[in-house]
Structure formats: structure tokens, C-alpha cells
Design a protein around this motif. Structure first.
Motif, PDB file in Angstrom:
ATOM      1  N   ARG A  57       0.831  -1.211   0.000  1.00  0.00           N
ATOM      2  CA  ARG A  57       0.000   0.000   0.000  1.00  0.00           C
ATOM      3  C   ARG A  57       0.860   1.253   0.000  1.00  0.00           C
ATOM      4  O   ARG A  57       0.554   2.232  -0.680  1.00  0.00           O
ATOM      5  N   MET A  58       1.949   1.233   0.778  1.00  0.00           N
ATOM      6  CA  MET A  58       2.844   2.391   0.816  1.00  0.00           C
ATOM      7  C   MET A  58       3.484   2.613  -0.553  1.00  0.00           C
ATOM      8  O   MET A  58       3.595   3.748  -1.014  1.00  0.00           O
ATOM      9  N   LEU A  60       2.314   1.695  -3.483  1.00  0.00           N
ATOM     10  CA  LEU A  60       1.291   2.145  -4.421  1.00  0.00           C
ATOM     11  C   LEU A  60       0.980   3.621  -4.199  1.00  0.00           C
ATOM     12  O   LEU A  60       0.896   4.401  -5.144  1.00  0.00           O
ATOM     13  N   ALA A  61       0.862   4.017  -2.939  1.00  0.00           N
ATOM     14  CA  ALA A  61       0.559   5.421  -2.627  1.00  0.00           C
ATOM     15  C   ALA A  61       1.689   6.329  -3.119  1.00  0.00           C
ATOM     16  O   ALA A  61       1.438   7.405  -3.651  1.00  0.00           O
ATOM     17  N   LYS A  62       2.930   5.894  -2.945  1.00  0.00           N
ATOM     18  CA  LYS A  62       4.066   6.703  -3.398  1.00  0.00           C
ATOM     19  C   LYS A  62       4.078   6.788  -4.913  1.00  0.00           C
ATOM     20  O   LYS A  62       4.347   7.837  -5.477  1.00  0.00           O
ATOM     21  N   HIS A  63       3.726   5.693  -5.572  1.00  0.00           N
ATOM     22  CA  HIS A  63       3.698   5.661  -7.035  1.00  0.00           C
ATOM     23  C   HIS A  63       2.610   6.587  -7.581  1.00  0.00           C
ATOM     24  O   HIS A  63       2.783   7.231  -8.615  1.00  0.00           O
ATOM     25  N   LEU A  64       1.472   6.651  -6.893  1.00  0.00           N
ATOM     26  CA  LEU A  64       0.345   7.444  -7.379  1.00  0.00           C
ATOM     27  C   LEU A  64       0.519   8.936  -7.121  1.00  0.00           C
ATOM     28  O   LEU A  64      -0.145   9.760  -7.735  1.00  0.00           O
ATOM     29  N   ASN A  65       1.390   9.290  -6.199  1.00  0.00           N
ATOM     30  CA  ASN A  65       1.588  10.716  -5.851  1.00  0.00           C
ATOM     31  C   ASN A  65       2.686  11.351  -6.636  1.00  0.00           C
ATOM     32  O   ASN A  65       3.539  11.020  -7.163  1.00  0.00           O
TER      33      ASN A  65
END
Length: 65
Positions: A57-58, A60-65
Motif C-alpha cells: 500500500r505504501m 502504491l501510494a508513493k507511485h500514485l503521488n
């Protein structure tokens, strides 16, 4: 490390340690490696699975930001 005591008391088989401020997600089971029971079929994998899910999840969140 002192915060680990509370985590272990509240959910030994679920706890996850997260290291922040790094360029990649780092998570580990809060209980450590459990070398003493390795290969005996006794290990509870919940904390490891939780650590993997949190790291995913971390990431993915970093990739999306």
C-alpha cells in the motif's frame, strides 16, 4: 523500541514495524525472525502478511503521488 512493547502485548501475531523517511517502504513483522521455530511448522504468518500488505500500500501510494 519502547513502542514495540505495547504492540507485542496488544497483537503479537499481527504487529508490524514501519520505517519511515526512506525512499522505499520498509516493513517487518514486529516479533522478529522467529529462528527458534523455523522449519517446525509452528510459525504464524499473519504479521509477515500484514507487513507485506502495508509495504504494498505504501509503494502504491508513493507511485500514485
Amino acid at each position: 523500541d519502547q513502542g514495540q512493547i505495547a504492540i507485542k502485548l496488544m497483537g503479537f501475531s499481527k504487529g508490524v514495524t514501519v520505517q519511515g523517511g526512506l525512499p522505499v517502504p520498509i516493513t517487518t513483522p514486529a516479533h522478529g525472525t522467529a529462528y527458534d521455530i523455523a522449519g517446525q511448522g509452528k510459525a504464524d504468518v499473519n504479521a509477515t502478511a500484514n507487513a507485506f500488505r502495508i509495504a504494498a500500500r505504501m509503494g502504491l501510494a508513493k507511485h500514485l503521488n
